[in-house]
Design a protein around this motif. Structure first.
Motif, short mmCIF file in Angstrom:
data_model
loop_
_atom_site.label_atom_id
_atom_site.label_comp_id
_atom_site.label_asym_id
_atom_site.label_seq_id
_atom_site.Cartn_x
_atom_site.Cartn_y
_atom_site.Cartn_z
N GLY A 23 156.22 100.00 151.69
CA GLY A 23 155.79 101.63 151.74
C GLY A 23 154.49 101.88 151.68
O GLY A 23 154.02 102.87 152.11
N SER A 24 153.50 100.89 151.06
CA SER A 24 151.95 101.22 151.19
C SER A 24 151.42 101.44 152.51
O SER A 24 150.84 102.35 153.14
CB SER A 24 151.07 100.19 150.64
N PHE A 25 152.06 100.51 153.37
CA PHE A 25 151.71 100.47 154.87
C PHE A 25 152.15 101.81 155.66
O PHE A 25 151.50 102.48 156.42
CB PHE A 25 152.38 98.98 155.31
N ALA A 26 153.51 102.06 155.25
CA ALA A 26 154.00 103.23 155.87
C ALA A 26 153.11 104.58 155.45
O ALA A 26 152.91 105.52 156.12
CB ALA A 26 155.71 103.34 155.57
N GLY A 27 152.94 104.82 154.13
CA GLY A 27 152.20 105.96 153.73
C GLY A 27 150.86 106.01 154.06
O GLY A 27 150.34 107.17 154.47
N LEU A 28 150.21 104.90 154.47
CA LEU A 28 148.81 104.97 155.21
C LEU A 28 148.90 105.36 156.62
O LEU A 28 148.12 106.04 157.13
CB LEU A 28 148.05 103.70 155.10
N LEU A 29 149.98 104.68 157.20
CA LEU A 29 149.81 104.54 158.86
C LEU A 29 150.93 105.80 159.22
O LEU A 29 150.83 106.27 160.54
CB LEU A 29 150.05 103.45 159.38
N GLY A 30 151.49 106.51 158.66
CA GLY A 30 152.53 107.57 158.97
C GLY A 30 153.65 107.28 159.82
O GLY A 30 154.04 107.84 160.73
N VAL A 31 154.00 105.89 159.48
CA VAL A 31 155.22 105.34 160.03
C VAL A 31 156.33 105.02 159.04
O VAL A 31 156.06 105.15 157.56
CB VAL A 31 154.96 104.03 160.90
N GLY A 32 157.44 104.66 159.73
CA GLY A 32 158.80 104.53 158.55
C GLY A 32 158.54 103.32 157.73
O GLY A 32 158.58 103.21 156.74
N THR A 37 158.96 98.60 160.87
CA THR A 37 158.31 97.31 161.54
C THR A 37 158.04 96.01 160.58
O THR A 37 157.96 95.13 161.00
CB THR A 37 157.12 97.91 162.31
N ALA A 54 159.59 107.84 152.91
CA ALA A 54 158.76 108.74 153.48
C ALA A 54 158.62 110.15 152.91
O ALA A 54 157.66 110.81 153.02
CB ALA A 54 159.41 109.12 155.02
N ALA A 69 155.95 109.79 150.11
CA ALA A 69 154.54 110.12 150.79
C ALA A 69 154.21 111.21 151.00
O ALA A 69 153.30 112.12 151.01
CB ALA A 69 154.34 109.14 151.97
N THR A 70 155.33 112.03 151.91
CA THR A 70 155.19 113.42 152.10
C THR A 70 154.93 114.44 151.07
O THR A 70 154.18 115.25 151.37
CB THR A 70 156.64 113.80 153.25
N GLY A 120 157.50 106.75 164.02
CA GLY A 120 156.24 106.83 163.95
C GLY A 120 155.16 106.22 164.88
O GLY A 120 154.10 106.62 165.03
N HIS A 148 149.41 111.56 161.26
CA HIS A 148 150.03 110.72 160.01
C HIS A 148 150.99 111.24 159.16
O HIS A 148 152.18 111.05 159.14
CB HIS A 148 149.17 109.75 159.40
N LEU A 156 155.36 111.32 159.33
CA LEU A 156 156.14 111.06 158.47
C LEU A 156 157.23 112.10 158.10
O LEU A 156 158.47 111.58 157.88
CB LEU A 156 155.53 110.82 156.94
N VAL A 212 159.68 111.46 160.94
CA VAL A 212 160.59 110.09 160.53
C VAL A 212 161.58 110.27 159.70
O VAL A 212 162.68 109.62 159.57
CB VAL A 212 159.50 109.00 160.04
N GLY A 216 159.31 100.64 147.59
CA GLY A 216 158.73 101.22 148.53
C GLY A 216 158.15 102.78 148.12
O GLY A 216 157.08 103.16 148.74
N GLY A 250 154.96 102.23 146.57
CA GLY A 250 153.98 101.78 147.70
C GLY A 250 153.68 102.91 148.51
O GLY A 250 152.59 103.10 148.96
N ALA A 251 154.56 104.12 148.96
CA ALA A 251 154.30 104.98 149.57
C ALA A 251 153.11 105.83 148.97
O ALA A 251 152.24 106.60 149.68
CB ALA A 251 155.49 106.06 149.86
N GLY A 259 149.76 104.03 149.65
CA GLY A 259 149.55 104.30 150.78
C GLY A 259 149.01 105.96 151.25
O GLY A 259 147.93 105.88 151.80
N ALA A 260 149.78 106.77 150.79
CA ALA A 260 149.31 108.24 150.95
C ALA A 260 147.78 108.28 150.18
O ALA A 260 147.06 109.10 150.92
CB ALA A 260 150.22 109.05 150.35
N MET A 300 145.29 106.72 152.48
CA MET A 300 144.95 107.51 153.82
C MET A 300 144.14 108.52 153.53
O MET A 300 143.16 108.78 154.23
CB MET A 300 146.30 108.04 154.31
#
Lengths: 136, 118
Positions: free
Chosen positions: A15-24, A27, A56, A59-60, B25, B44, B48, B51, B80, B83-84, B87-88, B91
């Motif tokens: 989740g951290s990695f997804a929120g930072l990089l804008g990906v799901g 990976t 997602a 983070a959004t 993404g 980014h 999302l 995504v 998750g 974590g999101a 991460g946000a 960013m």
């Protein structure tokens, strides 16, 4: 119990990695589940997709508050992306996947390496300019 | 914003993602910064949103085939979602070029993995 903790940690990292990089985050989620938890590849992909949706969205929500989302672009890109993805997934059933993945890997590697080099140069240039300003 | 470019971005990104199984993404962010000239943070955040809908559209076939372990999904989602947020926040804290560099490193790793393992 150990498995639950591992799943929580994989979620947290993904989740951290997804929120930072804008990906799901698939990976990270998919190989982590397969390698660390012994999950079947297909199930790992299914779980990953289920997890991606709320993470997602999480983070959004933050990004919307920060004013980072280009709503107009999202509105216009999304329907085309979803339809084209369905078309691509359908076609994928007819072609040898591994060869294609490798070719695609070369493209991703090229874009990544080029971005890495140009960005690194820009950072160094900016740092040099900042130093010149201080000493000048 | 050019609607034409947005449509092309969606078609190219979606098709590549569907064909190779690589996440939306990973292809969307470079297209948004390249083709649509978006700044890194905006790309980014916008990626999302795309995504979310790409995952919504893809997940149904896994549910229908019963290829979801719901207990595992619940535990991962718990971590998750937290974590999101981290991460946000991260960013937001990173300057444009540092964020771009982080994404470039991610692309190199993904590219190498695809190249080596197919």
């Amino acid at each position: 119990m150990g498995e639950v903790v591992a799943a929580l940690l994989i979620g947290l990292a993904g989740g951290s990695f997804a929120g930072l990089l804008g990906v799901g985050g698939g990976t990270l989620y998919v190989p982590a589940m397969v390698l660390l938890l012994g999950t079947d590849q297909h199930v790992a992909q299914g779980v990953s997709l289920v997890v991606i949706i709320p993470t997602a969205i999480s983070a959004t929500q933050r990004n919307l508050k920060g004013g980072y989302v280009d709503r107009d672009a999202a509105l216009w890109v999304t329907p085309f992306a979803v339809l084209a993805a369905l078309g691509g997934a359908f076609l994928a059933g007819f072609i040898p996947g591994e060869q294609l993945s490798r070719i695609f890997g070369v493209m991703v590697l090229y874009v990544g390496a080029r971005t890495l080099i140009t960005t690194w140069r820009r950072m160094r240039r900016d740092a040099a300019a900042a130093r010149a300003e201080v000493s000048g | 914003m050019s609607r034409m470019r947005a449509a092309v971005t969606g078609l190219v990104g979606g098709f590549a993602s569907g064909l190779t199984g690589i996440g939306g993404g990973t292809v969307m962010v470079p297209l948004l910064t390249g083709l649509m000239r978006m700044p890194q943070h905006r790309a980014h955040a916008t990626s999302l949103v795309i995504v979310i809908f790409a995952a919504l559209s893809a997940v149904s076939q896994y549910i229908l085939r019963d290829e979801v372990d719901w207990a595992l999904a619940a535990a991962l989602t718990f971590g998750g979602v937290v974590g999101a947020q981290i991460g946000a926040h991260a960013m937001r804290a990173l300057p444009e070029l540092q964020l771009r560099l982080a994404f470039a490193v991610f692309l190199v790793v993904v590219g190498l993995r695809l190249l080596v393992f197919g």
